[in-house]
Design a protein around this motif. Sequence first.
Motif, PDB file in Angstrom:
ATOM      1  N   ARG A  39       0.834  -1.207   0.000  1.00  0.00           N
ATOM      2  CA  ARG A  39       0.000   0.000   0.000  1.00  0.00           C
ATOM      3  C   ARG A  39       0.872   1.262   0.000  1.00  0.00           C
ATOM      4  O   ARG A  39       0.603   2.233  -0.698  1.00  0.00           O
ATOM      5  N   VAL A  40       1.932   1.200   0.816  1.00  0.00           N
ATOM      6  CA  VAL A  40       2.860   2.344   0.876  1.00  0.00           C
ATOM      7  C   VAL A  40       3.474   2.585  -0.502  1.00  0.00           C
ATOM      8  O   VAL A  40       3.552   3.715  -0.990  1.00  0.00           O
ATOM      9  N   ALA A  41       3.908   1.465  -1.150  1.00  0.00           N
ATOM     10  CA  ALA A  41       4.530   1.611  -2.481  1.00  0.00           C
ATOM     11  C   ALA A  41       3.536   2.178  -3.481  1.00  0.00           C
ATOM     12  O   ALA A  41       3.870   3.037  -4.307  1.00  0.00           O
ATOM     13  N   VAL A  42       2.257   1.694  -3.414  1.00  0.00           N
ATOM     14  CA  VAL A  42       1.222   2.182  -4.342  1.00  0.00           C
ATOM     15  C   VAL A  42       0.967   3.664  -4.137  1.00  0.00           C
ATOM     16  O   VAL A  42       0.818   4.441  -5.091  1.00  0.00           O
ATOM     17  N   LEU A  43       0.912   4.098  -2.868  1.00  0.00           N
ATOM     18  CA  LEU A  43       0.667   5.513  -2.592  1.00  0.00           C
ATOM     19  C   LEU A  43       1.816   6.391  -3.101  1.00  0.00           C
ATOM     20  O   LEU A  43       1.599   7.472  -3.663  1.00  0.00           O
ATOM     21  N   GLU A  44       3.051   5.905  -2.904  1.00  0.00           N
ATOM     22  CA  GLU A  44       4.185   6.678  -3.434  1.00  0.00           C
ATOM     23  C   GLU A  44       4.115   6.790  -4.948  1.00  0.00           C
ATOM     24  O   GLU A  44       4.361   7.856  -5.526  1.00  0.00           O
ATOM     25  N   GLN A  45       3.744   5.648  -5.617  1.00  0.00           N
ATOM     26  CA  GLN A  45       3.609   5.676  -7.093  1.00  0.00           C
ATOM     27  C   GLN A  45       2.491   6.622  -7.521  1.00  0.00           C
ATOM     28  O   GLN A  45       2.599   7.314  -8.536  1.00  0.00           O
ATOM     29  N   GLU A  46       1.376   6.656  -6.747  1.00  0.00           N
ATOM     30  CA  GLU A  46       0.272   7.557  -7.085  1.00  0.00           C
ATOM     31  C   GLU A  46       0.710   9.023  -6.974  1.00  0.00           C
ATOM     32  O   GLU A  46       0.332   9.857  -7.803  1.00  0.00           O
ATOM     33  N   ILE A  47       1.538   9.311  -5.967  1.00  0.00           N
ATOM     34  CA  ILE A  47       2.028  10.697  -5.826  1.00  0.00           C
ATOM     35  C   ILE A  47       2.857  11.084  -7.033  1.00  0.00           C
ATOM     36  O   ILE A  47       2.718  12.183  -7.592  1.00  0.00           O
TER      37      ILE A  47
END
Length: 641
Positions: A328-336
Amino acid sequence: MAAERIFDRAVSVRVRGGGCEERRLNVRVNIELLSVSNPVHKKDLAVRLTDDTDPFFLYNLVISEEDFQSLKSQQGLLVDFSAFPQKFIDLLQQCIQEQNKDIPRFLLQLVSSAPALDHTPVSLNVIETNPFKHLTHLSLKFLPGTDAEIKKFLATCLKHLKEDKMMLEEKLKKTEEDLTRQLSYTQQSLSEKSRELDKLKNEWTSYTTALSNKHSQELTSEKERALQAQTQYQQQHEQQKKELENLHQKSIQQLQNRLSELEVINKDLTERRYKGDSTVRELKAKLSGLEDECQRAKQEVLSLRRENTTLDAECHEKEKHVNQLQTRVAVLEQEIKDKDQLVTRTKEVLDATQEQKVILEESTEEKQRHIEKLETTIKSLSAELLKANEIIKKLQGDLKTLMSKLKLKNTVTIQQEKLLAEKEEKLQKEQRESQEMGQSLQMKEQEVCKLQEQLESTIQKLEESKQLLKTNENVITWLNRQLSEVQMAKKLDSPASAHAGGRAAVSPLSMPDRPSFHSSGISHPISPLYAFQNFLGPTHSKNGNSQCPVSKVQLNSQLSKLSRCSDAYMVPAAGHAANKENGDPLGLESKYLKKKEDSIPLRGLSQNTLNSEYLRPYLPAKAQPSPKAAATPASAYFPGS
């Protein structure tokens, strides 16, 4: 004229006459290629139908290349004349293969208009049968043979028969000679073999007599040897018998002594047996007690194993949860990162649309000026045409007056005639000028029509650009609504976040630290909306005095994406309180990591421009949206707004 025979076989044909039933007939089909080289080299296909039982049954058909072209056009054939004979032979062979079946697929049909085949033209049809329809692949018309042709055919048949007869007679003579030679040779060999047989018989009789004498002598000698051996064996047997009796008596005495010893040993063993039975009973009682203890130990082991499996499952679930939170953390960073890219793209799209809008406005102003110039030229031309028409009318009136004067005055001087000729020349010149003016007027009218079409196209483009602006304004209003909703959600979530009381630390992006999960010891966000709202405060405070639209564009694009995923990310404060009361660890479920199918991507949007309030200083006065346009109804791109 050379003839090359290609096919000569008997085929079963169904004969059908006018008003008669069908009957079967065996017809011999003979196909030949006739090559004629005088005066022009060409090939003809000759087909002949005959009956081996009826010598007067003869039908002929000769197809030249010209006849084949007409046949091809009539029956819709797809082959050339060179390939036609082989295809016809293939059809005949298929008919031969199917003729012995009850329901043949391919059959030959001989159709005649007369009730009997009595020197009338017939047609040979190659038919393919199926349950729906009988398809005629080929239909050839044959003519009956004339008397001369029948005589010629019979003569050729007789000639062939005579040739066959001569060949058979020659073969018969050769076979007779071969057989006589073979017979004489076999007789000689038979006499020689009979002599050899007599010799062998004599030799065999002498050999059998000698063998019988030798065998009789050997039998007598063997009998004497057997008697001698028998006497020797009897003597040896008697000696062995005596020795065995002595040994038997000795063994009996030894066994008796052994028996007495064994009886004594048996008594000792019975006493030991009774003692062993008592010890076995005691051991059985101990064993039953040990078995009970063993069963209890097994039950304890099973319960411990179950506890171990439950603990393993809990550990595995916790590991899964940790992995999900990390992803989830990785996905959020990618979304940013994706949102930053989207902001830059939307900025580029906005600049391009503004440039296009300025270019369109300039082109429309130029075209309007051009149209006004053309209208002024058309008005001047129409005024000139009206003046020319008035001059023509005046000249026509003058001409009428002159004609009346000429009629009244019969005697006209030479000077008046010259004046009249000059007037006529002037009139012709005026007419020519009027015609030229008319042609130029038509050309101008065509140009006006073209300019009107161009004006209509430019008006359509203007309307399309206006519609684009309306849709962009709708998108902007929708984004403003979403922004206001997010701000309201921020106001609602602020007491919940204050109640949660996460640890605070300054990030490299001047963001407060995300709330941590106290149960698992891993720092992860409760929701992307919470992190985004914490990110908004310092950015607004830093960029409050600047009027650059870049930060607003980023804010709007991020808010639009957050609003699209609001069903998955919005977590109310009551839910947080419930999680705290139940003791569950705070975190995102796996369903929040799934990509929504109904989400609307902002990538490559040429129509999704930004908020009209932020763009108003950069737009001209004409292109600024009116207050009525701001309150537009639902958008075509966002039905839920």
